[in-house]
Design a protein around this motif. Structure first.
Motif: not given
Length: 352
Positions: A224, A226-229, A296, A312, A315, A318-320, A323
């Protein structure tokens, strides 16, 4: 239609073949100057245009050698808008340094990654502070004589007519395979029978002194982005995937994903394609049309370097939703041990 087009383009391929044959002849006879360096210089290249797995091979070499030598990679930086010698930083853009060098630097920040269209100039600068230089896609750059050359030849191409550009996709004569110290038959079937291997070796017709290995591409779990995790999530049979790719030959990747998920849609762009906002709107629109909650977007590591500038625009998803699918070079017949031994033997022999 394709046969007719090749017939039309054949005279241009003939002229191109005469030019490159004359060029190779002049380098072979010492009429054109070539430079050889005292430090180990390994070239990774191919004879055809793209799609043989050079990037995964370069990454394999980095993993094998980075802990034993002060290592640098040098690429032309295909598609960059800059020129001359540049060191690559993780914060650079694709337009500054090219997608593959940026990929190498982001995955291996501890090594030096540089770009320069003149490989001799590039190595001259790097040799001052490094013990080993890997040249990505420089087999045809004959102004530099490498200490060790690794030539990748795609498995399927061995069984096809080998036409030069523009009628075909070979940018150098097939006879130039004889210059390589090592030949890797890449993208071979993961299940390779002894009979198929024998047929490929007969088609290759390598010299007895050339080391030959069979490799295939293997894929890790998608990551995944484009997320912090940053997380790895396995593909399941319930997943509905939109593949977005701008690579030379996405057929193997498509085949792999089709066998892993519930459904696959694809958006394919030319190799090294510089994405635009309109492209991203098309991607998001097609993603939103997929009628599933378990969906996804999958892209390649190289494509991700060119998509990052549009983070951006994702955005609203969804966060996931986006990939990246990592790929690596794997060998048949425990070839990884022999490959590693030969490469290390060359490097240590040059330095000792």
């Amino acid at each position: 239609m394709l046969r007719f087009l090749r017939l039309i383009l054949w005279p241009f391929s003939l002229v191109y073949g005469i030019i490159i044959s004359a060029r190779n002849f002049m380098y072979d006879r010492g009429i054109l100057k070539t430079t050889k360096f005292s430090l180990p210089v390994i070239v990774v290249g191919n004879l055809a245009v793209g799609g043989t797995g050079k990037s995964p091979m370069t990454e394999l070499l980095i993993r094998l050698l980075k802990n034993d030598f002060k290592l640098a990679t040098l690429s032309r930086g295909y598609g960059r808008k800059s020129s001359g010698f540049l060191y690559v930083s993780p914060t650079d853009s694709v337009r500054q340094v090219g997608d593959e060098p940026l990929q190498f630097k982001n995955k291996f920040p501890e090594i030096t990654v540089a770009v320069c269209e003149d490989r001799v100039v590039g190595v001259e600068k790097l040799q001052r502070d490094h013990e080993l230089v890997l040249l990505d896609d420089a087999y045809q750059h004959r102004a530099l004589t490498p200490g060790f050359s690794i030539l990748l030849i795609e498995y399927q191409s061995l069984f096809k007519t080998k036409l030069l550009l523009p009628a075909g996709n070979f940018r150098d004569s097939y006879s130039q395979r004889k210059r390589a110290d090592m030949i890797v038959i890449s993208k071979s079937p993961e299940q390779l029978t002894a009979d198929k291997k024998k047929q490929a070796l007969e088609r290759l017709d390598a010299d007895p002194v050339q080391n030959v290995f069979f490799s295939y591409l293997s894929y890790d779990h998608p990551q995944v982005v484009f997320t912090n995790k940053i997380a790895e999530i396995p593909i399941t049979k319930s997943d509905h995937i939109l593949l977005v790719s701008g690579i030379a030959n996405p057929a193997l990747l498509q085949k792999y994903l089709q066998g892993q998920c519930a459904s696959l849609k694809t958006l394919s762009y030319p190799d090294h394609h510089l994405f635009s906002e309109n492209d991203l709107r098309d991607v998001i629109e097609l993603y939103q049309q997929i009628q599933s909650d378990q969906k996804y977007i999958v892209t390649t590591e190289k494509d991700y370097q060119r998509l990052k500038d549009f983070a951006q625009m994702f955005d609203r998803l969804p966060p996931s939703a986006v990939r990246v699918l990592p790929v690596k070079t794997s060998f048949h017949d425990a070839g990884d041990e022999g490959f590693s031994s030969i490469v290390h033997q060359y490097c240590k022999g040059k330095i000792s």
